[in-house]
Design an enzyme around this catalytic site. Structure first.
Site, PDB file in Angstrom:
ATOM      1  N   CYS A 118      -4.605 -27.622   0.310  1.00  0.00           N
ATOM      2  CA  CYS A 118      -3.209 -27.639  -0.126  1.00  0.00           C
ATOM      3  C   CYS A 118      -2.296 -27.061   0.965  1.00  0.00           C
ATOM      4  CB  CYS A 118      -3.101 -26.918  -1.478  1.00  0.00           C
ATOM      5  SG  CYS A 118      -1.631 -27.404  -2.400  1.00  0.00           S
TER       6      CYS A 118
ATOM      7  N   HIS B 144      -7.274 -28.114  -5.324  1.00  0.00           N
ATOM      8  CA  HIS B 144      -7.882 -26.785  -5.132  1.00  0.00           C
ATOM      9  C   HIS B 144      -9.335 -26.751  -5.586  1.00  0.00           C
ATOM     10  CE1 HIS B 144      -4.385 -24.182  -4.114  1.00  0.00           C
ATOM     11  NE2 HIS B 144      -3.714 -25.213  -4.624  1.00  0.00           N
TER      12      HIS B 144
ATOM     13  N   GLU C 102     -11.534 -24.566  -5.057  1.00  0.00           N
ATOM     14  CA  GLU C 102     -11.984 -23.193  -5.358  1.00  0.00           C
ATOM     15  C   GLU C 102     -11.630 -22.780  -6.787  1.00  0.00           C
ATOM     16  OE1 GLU C 102      -9.338 -23.990  -3.802  1.00  0.00           O
ATOM     17  OE2 GLU C 102      -7.716 -22.629  -4.328  1.00  0.00           O
TER      18      GLU C 102
END
Ligand code: GLN
Length: 205
Positions: free
Chosen positions: A86, A183, A185
C-alpha cells in the site's frame, strides 16, 4: 544460512508485518532475524525488506530526513528483494497522483516503473475486503484488505501484473520487487509473506 529480513519502521503497519513474517519463517523452517529498521546502518545489513502500509507522505518525508531513502534505493537497485504494501508500494513507484488533490510532490524511491493513483477507492470509511487472486505466484485465492488503497494506473513494459480487482491493477512484480495495494499482514493467511521470504532466501543463496 541465516536470513535478515527488515520491516521499515518509520510509520505504519510494523507489528503486523513482524508477526506475519515470523509466522512465515516458522512455517518454512527458516533461521534468521526479523528486525525493525530505520537507520542507514540497519538497512545496510538486510537481505530483504518490507515497506509497510501507512501513510506514504510521512514515510517518504521522514526517510528522506534521516538519510535512509538513499540507502533503501541503493540496496533495492542492487537486487535486495522488497515487498511494498500500500503506502510501501507508493514509495516504490515513479509517479503518484492523489484521487482528490491531484499531483503530490512527495519523496519516492522512484524504483518501480509504475504510476499510481493514491486513495483510489476513497477514504478510510470506504475500506473494504474482497477475494482476489495472484495465480502467477501460486496464490489462487487471497483475502484482499483495502484501506485508502492506491491502484496502479500505468506500468512499464517489464512490470508483471500479479492481480487485478474490478479491472484495476492492484499488485505488481518486477524481479525482486513486489507491490500490493492491499494489506496481506492483516489476514491470517501468510502465503504472500511466505512467497516473499522464499524470494529473499533464494536471492541470498
Ligand atoms: N493512502 C495512503 C497513502 O497514500 C496509503 C494507505 C495505506 O497504506 N493503507 O499513503
Amino acid at each position: 544460512m541465516s536470513l535478515n529480513v527488515g520491516i521499515l519502521s518509520i510509520q505504519g503497519d510494523v507489528q503486523e508485518n513482524l508477526l506475519s513474517t515470523k509466522a512465515a519463517f516458522d512455517e518454512l523452517g527458516i533461521n534468521g532475524n526479523i528486525t525493525q529498521v530505520k537507520t542507514t546502518n540497519e538497512i545496510f545489513q538486510l537481505d530483504g525488506l518490507i515497506i509497510p502500509g501507512g501513510e506514504s507522505t510521512t514515510i517518504g518525508q521522514l526517510s528522506l530526513v534521516n538519510g535512509s531513502l538513499k540507502i533503501l534505493k541503493e540496496k533495492i537497485e542492487n537486487g535486495m528483494p522488497v515487498l511494498g504494501i500500500c503506502a510501501g508500494m507508493i514509495m516504490l513507484s515513479m509517479t503518484v497522483d492523489d484521487r482528490v488533490v491531484g499531483k503530490t510532490d512527495q519523496p519516492l524511491l522512484n524504483i518501480l516503473d509504475i504510476k499510481l493513483q493514491r486513495n483510489s477507492f476513497g477514504r478510510q470509511q470506504d475500506s473494504f475486503e474482497s477475494d482476489i487472486s495472484m495465480d502467477s505466484i501460486g496464490i489462487p485465492k487471497f483475502n484482499g484488505i483495502f484501506i485508502r488503497a492506491p491502484t496502479v494506473s500505468d506500468i512499464g513494459s517489464d512490470v508483471e501484473i500479479l492481480s487485478k480487482f474490478n479491472g484495476q491493477i492492484i499488485a505488481v512484480k518486477k524481479g525482486n520487487i513486489i507491490g500490493t495495494a492491499f494489506h496481506p499482514e492483516l489476514t491470517t493467511d501468510i502465503s504472500l509473506h511466505k512467497y516473499f521470504v522464499n524470494l529473499v532466501n533464494s536471492s541470498k543463496n
